[in-house]
Design an enzyme around this catalytic site. Structure first.
Site, short mmCIF file in Angstrom:
data_model
loop_
_atom_site.label_atom_id
_atom_site.label_comp_id
_atom_site.label_asym_id
_atom_site.label_seq_id
_atom_site.Cartn_x
_atom_site.Cartn_y
_atom_site.Cartn_z
N ASN A 1 -23.21 -37.46 -5.52
CA ASN A 1 -23.67 -36.13 -5.14
C ASN A 1 -22.42 -35.27 -5.01
OD1 ASN A 1 -24.64 -33.82 -3.95
ND2 ASN A 1 -25.21 -34.77 -2.01
N LYS B 1 -22.12 -32.15 -4.57
CA LYS B 1 -22.25 -31.00 -3.65
C LYS B 1 -21.65 -29.74 -4.29
CE LYS B 1 -22.35 -34.26 0.09
NZ LYS B 1 -22.25 -34.50 1.50
N HIS C 1 -31.91 -32.85 0.51
CA HIS C 1 -30.67 -33.33 1.14
C HIS C 1 -30.54 -32.67 2.52
CE1 HIS C 1 -26.42 -33.89 2.00
NE2 HIS C 1 -26.48 -34.92 1.18
N GLU D 1 -28.17 -31.33 3.98
CA GLU D 1 -27.45 -30.05 3.97
C GLU D 1 -28.38 -28.92 3.54
OE1 GLU D 1 -24.21 -31.38 1.52
OE2 GLU D 1 -23.56 -32.67 3.15
N GLU E 1 -30.05 -41.29 4.35
CA GLU E 1 -28.73 -40.79 4.72
C GLU E 1 -28.71 -40.33 6.17
OE1 GLU E 1 -26.49 -39.40 0.95
OE2 GLU E 1 -27.70 -37.74 1.66
N GLY F 1 -20.22 -37.46 5.34
CA GLY F 1 -18.95 -36.74 5.32
C GLY F 1 -18.10 -36.96 6.55
N SER G 1 -20.94 -41.62 3.73
CA SER G 1 -19.59 -42.19 3.75
C SER G 1 -19.48 -43.54 3.04
CB SER G 1 -19.07 -42.29 5.18
OG SER G 1 -18.99 -41.00 5.77
#
Ligand code: PGA
Length: 249
Positions: free
Chosen positions: A10, A12, A95, A97, A167, A173, A213
């Site tokens: 991904n 991003k 996702h 985010e 996730e 991250g 991560s």
């Protein structure tokens, strides 16, 4: 039948189109494998040059998002037909985010998942709890709700081809990977949830990734877990480490 692993990057909001091509050329020889499906989910503007750059390789290109309407006055959005027209096979949906910064909800995730299937695009459906939810002991309740709503109206045959990415938000991250036990426990719970919604055959077929991560060191211990069928990889997907993650065995 054993499920084939699926390892997706991904990207991003990273990599300009020219940087994308450069990165793909670096990673191309490193991610060669027959044991796993390898997908690079890239920013929309990188999709076309990326598709060109992966020609003749085992790499598939995915999108990071798409809209749930066919076309029209939705300034700034990408339609499913725009993706299929150029050969995109996967799309990340929901996702964390996007849920956090772009107001995506379980309901919009569901609409997008249904639309992706309608167009023959495989959704990588994301779910995951916050640290607070984990500490409150409601992780599985929350994720079961996310999964149940995301799959409303999805048929068993469609669900069999789907990918779910677990996730935990606190692991994205942050360099803080969930322990293998935590990751396996939730991925197993998601599979049981799918068995409840559909049946055992669907639960056995659907692929469930862990994300948060993942790196070259943690990938092997995660990927041997019985319910973890690969990973959704952010930061490490932009580095040669991604080759080691794909060839984790
Ligand atoms: P990360 O991102 O690997 O950088 O934690 C994973 C993701 O958000 O998909």
């Amino acid at each position: 039948m054993a499920r084939k692993k699926i390892i997706a990057g991904n990207w991003k909001m990273n990599m300009t189109p020219s940087e994308a091509v450069e990165l793909i050329n670096t990673l191309k020889p490193l991610v060669k494998t027959e044991d796993a499906d390898v997908v690079f989910c890239v920013p929309a503007i990188d999709i076309i040059p990326a598709l060109e750059a992966v020609k003749g390789t085992n790499i598939e290109i995915g999108a990071e998002n798409m809209y749930y309407e066919e076309k029209g006055a939705y300034t700034g959005e990408i339609s499913p037909a725009m993706l299929t027209d150029v050969g995109v096979k996967y799309v990340i949906i929901g996702h964390s985010e996007r849920r956090e910064y772009f107001a995506e909800t379980d309901e919009t995730v569901n609409k997008k998942v249904l639309k992706a299937f309608e167009h023959g695009i495989t959704p990588i459906v994301c779910c995951g709890e916050t640290l607070t939810q984990r500490e409150q002991g409601v992780t599985m309740d929350f994720i079961r709700q996310q999964v149940k709503i995301a799959f409303l109206g999805v048929t068993a045959d469609q669900a069999k081809t789907a990918v779910i990415a677990y996730e935990p938000i606190w692991a994205i991250g942050t360099g803080k990977t969930a322990t293998t036990e935590q990751a396996q426990e939730v991925c197993g719970g998601i599979r049981r949830c799918i068995a409840e919604i559909y049946d055992e055959a669907t639960a056995e077929a659907i692929r469930i990734q862990y994300g948060g991560s993942v790196n070259a060191k943690t990938a092997p211990e995660l990927f041997v877990q019985p319910d973890i069928d690969g990973g959704l990889v952010g930061g490490a997907a932009l580095k040669p480490d991604f080759g080691q993650i794909v060839n984790w065995k």
